[in-house]
Design a protein around this motif. Structure first.
Motif, mmCIF file in Angstrom:
data_model
loop_
_atom_site.group_PDB
_atom_site.id
_atom_site.type_symbol
_atom_site.label_atom_id
_atom_site.label_comp_id
_atom_site.label_asym_id
_atom_site.label_seq_id
_atom_site.Cartn_x
_atom_site.Cartn_y
_atom_site.Cartn_z
ATOM 1 N N ALA A 10 -5.376 12.873 -19.371
ATOM 2 C CA ALA A 10 -4.881 12.789 -18.002
ATOM 3 C C ALA A 10 -5.718 11.796 -17.234
ATOM 4 O O ALA A 10 -6.936 11.823 -17.291
ATOM 5 C CB ALA A 10 -4.944 14.167 -17.337
ATOM 6 N N ALA A 11 -5.084 10.902 -16.481
ATOM 7 C CA ALA A 11 -5.815 9.830 -15.796
ATOM 8 C C ALA A 11 -6.638 10.378 -14.657
ATOM 9 O O ALA A 11 -6.114 10.996 -13.742
ATOM 10 C CB ALA A 11 -4.820 8.812 -15.255
ATOM 11 N N PRO A 12 -7.957 10.175 -14.662
ATOM 12 C CA PRO A 12 -8.799 10.636 -13.553
ATOM 13 C C PRO A 12 -8.661 9.742 -12.339
ATOM 14 O O PRO A 12 -8.187 8.619 -12.421
ATOM 15 C CB PRO A 12 -10.211 10.569 -14.142
ATOM 16 N N LEU A 13 -9.129 10.244 -11.204
ATOM 17 C CA LEU A 13 -9.051 9.488 -9.963
ATOM 18 C C LEU A 13 -10.127 8.425 -9.904
ATOM 19 O O LEU A 13 -11.188 8.579 -10.451
ATOM 20 C CB LEU A 13 -9.213 10.439 -8.777
ATOM 21 N N VAL A 14 -9.842 7.348 -9.219
ATOM 22 C CA VAL A 14 -10.798 6.277 -8.964
ATOM 23 C C VAL A 14 -10.900 6.120 -7.466
ATOM 24 O O VAL A 14 -9.913 6.269 -6.758
ATOM 25 C CB VAL A 14 -10.338 4.954 -9.607
ATOM 26 N N ALA A 15 -12.071 5.833 -6.953
ATOM 27 C CA ALA A 15 -12.271 5.679 -5.513
ATOM 28 C C ALA A 15 -11.274 4.680 -4.957
ATOM 29 O O ALA A 15 -11.045 3.614 -5.535
ATOM 30 C CB ALA A 15 -13.690 5.223 -5.224
ATOM 31 N N ALA A 16 -10.686 5.016 -3.809
ATOM 32 C CA ALA A 16 -9.629 4.190 -3.236
ATOM 33 C C ALA A 16 -10.084 2.762 -2.979
ATOM 34 O O ALA A 16 -9.302 1.820 -3.092
ATOM 35 C CB ALA A 16 -9.132 4.828 -1.935
ATOM 36 N N ALA A 17 -11.349 2.621 -2.638
ATOM 37 C CA ALA A 17 -11.863 1.277 -2.348
ATOM 38 C C ALA A 17 -11.839 0.372 -3.556
ATOM 39 O O ALA A 17 -11.870 -0.844 -3.428
ATOM 40 C CB ALA A 17 -13.291 1.378 -1.812
ATOM 41 N N LEU A 18 -11.778 0.957 -4.758
ATOM 42 C CA LEU A 18 -11.811 0.158 -5.982
ATOM 43 C C LEU A 18 -10.420 -0.136 -6.525
ATOM 44 O O LEU A 18 -10.266 -0.934 -7.438
ATOM 45 C CB LEU A 18 -12.638 0.880 -7.052
ATOM 46 N N LEU A 19 -9.392 0.516 -5.993
ATOM 47 C CA LEU A 19 -8.055 0.352 -6.541
ATOM 48 C C LEU A 19 -7.462 -1.003 -6.168
ATOM 49 O O LEU A 19 -7.523 -1.439 -5.021
ATOM 50 C CB LEU A 19 -7.132 1.456 -6.026
ATOM 51 N N ALA A 20 -6.915 -1.702 -7.155
ATOM 52 C CA ALA A 20 -6.202 -2.955 -6.880
ATOM 53 C C ALA A 20 -4.806 -2.603 -6.373
ATOM 54 O O ALA A 20 -4.165 -1.695 -6.878
ATOM 55 C CB ALA A 20 -6.114 -3.790 -8.150
ATOM 56 N N THR A 21 -4.338 -3.321 -5.425
ATOM 57 C CA THR A 21 -3.009 -3.060 -4.876
ATOM 58 C C THR A 21 -1.997 -4.020 -5.462
ATOM 59 O O THR A 21 -2.327 -5.112 -5.946
ATOM 60 C CB THR A 21 -3.026 -3.214 -3.340
ATOM 61 N N GLU A 84 1.663 3.846 -16.935
ATOM 62 C CA GLU A 84 1.446 4.574 -15.684
ATOM 63 C C GLU A 84 0.454 5.719 -15.828
ATOM 64 O O GLU A 84 -0.395 5.918 -14.956
ATOM 65 C CB GLU A 84 2.792 5.114 -15.179
ATOM 66 N N ASP A 85 0.531 6.470 -16.950
ATOM 67 C CA ASP A 85 -0.339 7.652 -17.055
ATOM 68 C C ASP A 85 -1.795 7.282 -17.329
ATOM 69 O O ASP A 85 -2.667 8.140 -17.282
ATOM 70 C CB ASP A 85 0.175 8.623 -18.123
ATOM 71 N N ASN A 86 -2.083 6.002 -17.610
ATOM 72 C CA ASN A 86 -3.468 5.573 -17.826
ATOM 73 C C ASN A 86 -3.956 4.576 -16.783
ATOM 74 O O ASN A 86 -5.104 4.128 -16.842
ATOM 75 C CB ASN A 86 -3.621 4.909 -19.201
ATOM 76 N N ALA A 87 -3.110 4.236 -15.835
ATOM 77 C CA ALA A 87 -3.449 3.151 -14.911
ATOM 78 C C ALA A 87 -4.737 3.415 -14.147
ATOM 79 O O ALA A 87 -5.569 2.511 -13.985
ATOM 80 C CB ALA A 87 -2.289 2.911 -13.946
ATOM 81 N N ARG A 88 -4.909 4.644 -13.668
ATOM 82 C CA ARG A 88 -6.079 4.931 -12.832
ATOM 83 C C ARG A 88 -7.387 4.864 -13.624
ATOM 84 O O ARG A 88 -8.450 4.642 -13.053
ATOM 85 C CB ARG A 88 -5.916 6.297 -12.157
ATOM 86 N N VAL A 89 -7.312 5.078 -14.936
ATOM 87 C CA VAL A 89 -8.510 4.928 -15.753
ATOM 88 C C VAL A 89 -9.055 3.504 -15.653
ATOM 89 O O VAL A 89 -10.263 3.281 -15.692
ATOM 90 C CB VAL A 89 -8.200 5.283 -17.224
ATOM 91 N N TYR A 90 -8.160 2.551 -15.506
ATOM 92 C CA TYR A 90 -8.570 1.151 -15.427
ATOM 93 C C TYR A 90 -8.718 0.659 -13.989
ATOM 94 O O TYR A 90 -8.988 -0.510 -13.755
ATOM 95 C CB TYR A 90 -7.556 0.272 -16.167
ATOM 96 N N GLY A 91 -8.519 1.543 -13.022
ATOM 97 C CA GLY A 91 -8.702 1.158 -11.631
ATOM 98 C C GLY A 91 -7.441 0.717 -10.931
ATOM 99 O O GLY A 91 -7.502 0.005 -9.925
ATOM 100 N N PHE A 92 -6.267 1.121 -11.442
ATOM 101 C CA PHE A 92 -5.000 0.758 -10.821
ATOM 102 C C PHE A 92 -4.207 2.014 -10.485
ATOM 103 O O PHE A 92 -4.451 3.084 -11.054
ATOM 104 C CB PHE A 92 -4.172 -0.133 -11.758
ATOM 105 N N ASP A 93 -3.230 1.878 -9.578
ATOM 106 C CA ASP A 93 -2.402 3.025 -9.234
ATOM 107 C C ASP A 93 -0.975 2.867 -9.737
ATOM 108 O O ASP A 93 -0.066 3.558 -9.301
ATOM 109 C CB ASP A 93 -2.414 3.272 -7.721
ATOM 110 N N GLN A 94 -0.746 1.930 -10.688
ATOM 111 C CA GLN A 94 0.581 1.705 -11.268
ATOM 112 C C GLN A 94 0.422 0.964 -12.592
ATOM 113 O O GLN A 94 -0.659 0.439 -12.874
ATOM 114 C CB GLN A 94 1.442 0.900 -10.308
ATOM 115 N N PRO A 95 1.458 0.915 -13.424
ATOM 116 C CA PRO A 95 1.348 0.212 -14.703
ATOM 117 C C PRO A 95 0.982 -1.257 -14.487
ATOM 118 O O PRO A 95 1.400 -1.882 -13.523
ATOM 119 C CB PRO A 95 2.747 0.353 -15.307
ATOM 120 N N MET A 96 0.209 -1.791 -15.421
ATOM 121 C CA MET A 96 -0.267 -3.174 -15.281
ATOM 122 C C MET A 96 -0.240 -3.881 -16.628
ATOM 123 O O MET A 96 -0.334 -3.259 -17.696
ATOM 124 C CB MET A 96 -1.705 -3.200 -14.746
#
Length: 366
Positions: A10-21, A84-96
């Motif tokens: 399950a993808a853990p949360l990443v601090a919002a300041a680090l998320l790429a938009t 999508e289910d792994n995006a936050r592990v890499y610092g994203f909030d959507q598939p990349m």
């Protein structure tokens, strides 16, 4: 594609300041493309690397150790798409997806990592020859996630107390290191304690008959630690490390027996640290403790039971500087020191009949 390992976690949360938009990313065929130099520290939780480092005898791959941190990188995972289910592990909030000729790179820390003070530690990635400063050093169950050129050299450099060490994140090998952190363990097994006795003759001249007494002495010896840097002394000399040994509960019954009008003397006993303790390492020469403490047992000592009194002070941390190749050592304890006999109204001298046994206590670093 990402590994099956990543899909199961399950993808853990990443601090919002680090998320790429999404606004910062280009779109190719409806799939968002990650920024070319995207780099974050992220939660990794139960992730396991696709490419773990292979352990080599004594080499400790993936390990970096400094005054205020212990970094244990278990390995890395590299992929070209993040669902999508792994995006936050890499610092994203959507598939990349990654840019052409690039890859997502994830260096995973295991539970052995410790960060005692991120304020004193600086860290940076070097991707090929380009440096990327990190906001902080990752801790246990965290990871460094970065978009890098495919198959690029990736190195992590950590600077602590003005000394830098570097690890190659592709294979876990150190290209720069402070040797004393990797030769043997940093803590010894719990050693045995010290307990001995001697016999003295107390002499006050013609006023009293000579008195013979048995004097007991004991102390606890704690697990020793070994490090090239300690807070109180800074860095050890080149090629050396500090060995610290905690000593506590130093007691004796030398004071017991004295009372006004008594014909049995109490014995004031003073021991000096540098005469009492020495260390003989398996590499290099024996050395005395670096401290200058004096330990006194006299009539004002705090009584711990009916017969024993504490030395003052009753505890100390011994410091020795030895070769950074030290993996074993013998702590030698030799109680001698100065004594005087105290009767009700006179002070006399003391001489040893049988001295307390010198004892060598083995220290083996894990």
């Amino acid at each position: 594609m990402p590994s099956s390992t990543l899909r199961r976690v399950a993808a853990p949360l990443v601090a919002a300041a680090l998320l790429a938009t999404a606004a910062s990313c280009a779109s190719i065929g409806g799939t968002l493309t990650a920024p070319a130099e995207h780099t974050v520290i992220t939660k990794a939780k139960d992730l396991r690397p696709d490419k773990p480092y292979l352990s080599e005898d004594g080499d400790k791959p993936g390990m970096l150790i400094g005054p205020h941190y212990k970094l244990a990188v278990s390995g890395y995972t590299a992929t070209t798409e993040v669902p999508e289910d792994n995006a936050r592990v890499y610092g994203f909030d959507q598939p990349m997806a990654v840019p052409d000729d690039s890859e997502f790179f994830l260096a995973i820390m295991d539970g052995k990592s410790q960060v005692h003070s991120n304020e004193k530690v600086k860290a940076e990635l070097t991707v090929n020859d380009k440096k990327r400063p990190l906001d902080r050093l990752p801790g246990p169950s965290e990871a460094i996630a970065a978009v890098i050129p495919a198959k690029a050299d990736v190195k992590l450099t950590v600077t602590d107390e003005e000394k830098s060490q570097t690890i190659n994140l592709r294979d876990g090998k150190r290209s720069e290191q402070i040797d004393g952190y990797y030769n043997g363990g940093l803590e010894s097994d719990d050693p045995v304690d010290y307990d001995s006795k001697g016999k003295i003759t107390a002499d006050a001249g013609a006023q009293y008959e000579k008195e013979k007494r048995t004097l007991n002495i004991s102390m606890k010896v704690g697990a020793a630690t070994k490090a090239p840097w300690i807070e109180s002394k800074g860095w050890a000399d080149k090629g050396k490390v500090w060995v610290s040994v905690p000593i506590s509960d130093m007691t004796t019954d030398s004071v017991y027996g004295f009372a006004p009008g008594s014909h049995e003397p109490g014995v004031d006993w003073t021991l000096k640290e540098r005469e009492l303790f020495s260390l003989n390492p398996n590499e290099g020469k024996a050395t005395d403790s670096k401290g200058k403490e004096s330990f006194k047992a006299d009539q004002s000592s705090q009584t711990t039971d009916g017969t024993s009194s504490l030395f003052s002070p009753s505890e100390v941390t011994l410091l020795f500087q030895v070769s950074d190749k030290t993996t074993k050592a013998e702590l030698k304890i030799s109680p001698r020191g100065k004594m005087k006999a105290v009767w009700a109204n006179v002070t006399g001298s003391c001489s040893w009949n049988d001295k307390p046994s010198a004892k060598e206590i083995s220290l083996a670093f894990k």
